[in-house]
Design an enzyme around this catalytic site. Sequence first.
Site, PDB file in Angstrom:
ATOM      1  CG  HIS A 268       5.003  -5.609  -1.204  1.00  0.00           C
ATOM      2  ND1 HIS A 268       4.536  -6.239  -2.373  1.00  0.00           N
ATOM      3  CD2 HIS A 268       3.780  -5.132  -0.387  1.00  0.00           C
ATOM      4  CE1 HIS A 268       3.384  -6.155  -2.290  1.00  0.00           C
ATOM      5  NE2 HIS A 268       2.589  -5.805  -1.353  1.00  0.00           N
ATOM      6  CD  GLU A 269       3.630  -4.738   3.308  1.00  0.00           C
ATOM      7  OE1 GLU A 269       2.690  -3.891   3.157  1.00  0.00           O
ATOM      8  OE2 GLU A 269       3.499  -5.709   2.953  1.00  0.00           O
ATOM      9  CG  HIS A 272       1.080  -1.309   0.048  1.00  0.00           C
ATOM     10  ND1 HIS A 272       0.058  -0.998  -0.853  1.00  0.00           N
ATOM     11  CD2 HIS A 272       1.329  -2.446   0.008  1.00  0.00           C
ATOM     12  CE1 HIS A 272      -0.286  -2.360  -1.228  1.00  0.00           C
ATOM     13  NE2 HIS A 272       0.753  -3.047  -0.937  1.00  0.00           N
ATOM     14  CD  GLU A 298      -0.496  -5.627  -3.702  1.00  0.00           C
ATOM     15  OE1 GLU A 298      -1.104  -5.079  -2.843  1.00  0.00           O
ATOM     16  OE2 GLU A 298       0.432  -6.308  -3.399  1.00  0.00           O
TER      17      GLU A 298
END
Length: 506
Positions: A268-269, A272, A298
Site C-alpha cells: 500500500h505505502e 503512494h 489512494e
Amino acid sequence: MSDSAPGRAVAALRSHLATIADLRAAAAILRWDQETLMPPGGAEGRALQLATLARLAHERLVADESRRLLDAAEAAARGADPASDDAALVRVTRRDLDRAAKLPAEFVAEQRRVSAVATHVWREARRTNDFAVFRPHLEEVFRLARREAEYIGYAGHPYDALVDRYDPGVTARELETLFGRLLEVVVPLVRGIASRAGAVDPAVLDAGFDEAAQRTFALEMVEAFGYDTRRGRLDLSAHPFSTKFHRDDVRITTRYGRRLSAVFGVFHESGHAMYSQGTAPALERSPLAEGAGSGIHESQSRMWENLVGRSRAFWEYAFPLLRRAFPEQLESADAERVYRAVNHVEPGLIRVSADEVTYNLHIVLRFELEKALLTGDLAVRDLPEAWGGRMRTFLGLTPPDDTDGVLQDIHWSSGLVGSFPSYTLGNVASAQLFDAARRAHPSLLDDIRAGRFAALYGWMRDHVYVHGRKFLPSELLQRATGSVLTAEPYVGYLRAKFTDLYGLPA
Ligand code: ZN
C-alpha cells in the site's frame, strides 16, 4: 522554462514558492522522525518546531509578495497551453492562495489549537472507552468545520467546501451518487458471501511469520513493482505512512500484525511512494510536486495493494518466493490457497482491517454521519447511537464499545472532516486506471503472472505520476482514461472477483 520576460515572471514566482516547499519538506522530515525514531521525551519540543515551520510556510504563502508575483506570473502566462507547467503553476497557486485568504489567521490558529487538544483527549478517551470526555472537543471540531465551510463558500452542501481540500472539485452530491451505486452492488455481495462464509479459508495465514523475513519479502516485491529503494527506505511506525521530502527521498513505514498485514501495508505505502517518486523532476520544489488529490493518491496505494497484490496472477508469481521466505509455514500450501486466504471477506468493526468488499461500507457510514453532523441534523451526543445503527444496517454488527466504534479513527479529532471519502474515491479510481492500463497493454495480467510490472508501472508513471498536481482529479482521469470518475470498472471488478472466490451464482 524560457528566458523571455514572461518566463522570468513565472520563474520569480517559482523561486518564491520553492522556499515554502523547502519549509514543508523540513516539517515532513521532523514528522517522519517523530513517528519512527524520536524518544517520547521529544514530543513537546517537536510540536513547537513543527508549529514554527508551519507558521513560516503559511506567512510566506499569504504574504503580499506572493500576490504580487502571482499577478505578474498570471499576466505573463496568459495564453500559455493550459497543460504546460507554467500555466498549471499559476492556476494551482491562485487556487491555494484564494483558499488560504478566505480563512482568517485567528481562525486557522484556533482550528490548530482545538485539534491538538482534541487529538490528545481522543487518545485518552479511546484508551478508557469514554466517549463523554471526548464529546465537547468533537463538538468544537464540528463547530469549526461548519465555520470553515462558511468562510470557503459552497454552491450545494457545506460538505463541498471541506471535501475540496482533499479532492478538489468533488461534491457531496457526486459522492452520494457514487456511494448509492456501490451500495447497490456491495450489499447483496456481502449477503451472498455470508451465506457461503466457509468457502474461503484464511487459516494458511495464521502460521507465525517472522518479521525480518516479511520485511525482506515485501521489499523484494515492491522493488519489482517499481519502488526505488535507493531513493527511499522502509522503517517501523505505530501507524504506517508514506512521506516525501523530495522525489529522490520518499520513505515508507509499516508495522507487524497478523496474517501478513505488514506485507500488504508495504504494498500500500509503496503505491503512494511510487507516485511521489514518479512526479516530473521539473515540478520539484513547487506546489505541483504533489499528487492530484487524496483520492488519486489512494488509487495508487490501493491498486498496488489490491488489484495487483491480491490478484491471482500476482500470487502465481509470488507464491514460490513467499514459500522460499517461509518454507515451514507454507510447506503444504499452494498459490491458490494463499490467493484465496488474502481475499477472505468478513464484516468487522474496524475500518483499517476491513477487506476489499466491506471497506467502502465503513466509509459510507462515516460520510453520512459527518455530513449530518456538519448541518446539525445529527448532534454529537447522539453520534454513538447513530454509529451503532448504521453498523447494524451496513455490516450486521453491534460495536461492543466506543473504542472499537466511534472512537476508532484519528481523523475527526485531527480536524480532517471531509477526508474519509478519499479512500473510496481511491478504490473506484484504482479500477478505472487499471482498466485503462490494460486496454493499452492487453498482456498486463500475463506480465504480472510472470513478475513483470514495468508496463503497469510505466503506464501509471506516464499518465498519473509525472503530472503531479497539474490537473484536477477529474481532469487527470479524463486525460488518462477517457472518462471522469465512474464506479462501473470497480463494481465490475468486485463482483467478478468475489463471485468467483465464493462460488456465488453469477
Ligand atoms: Zn493510503
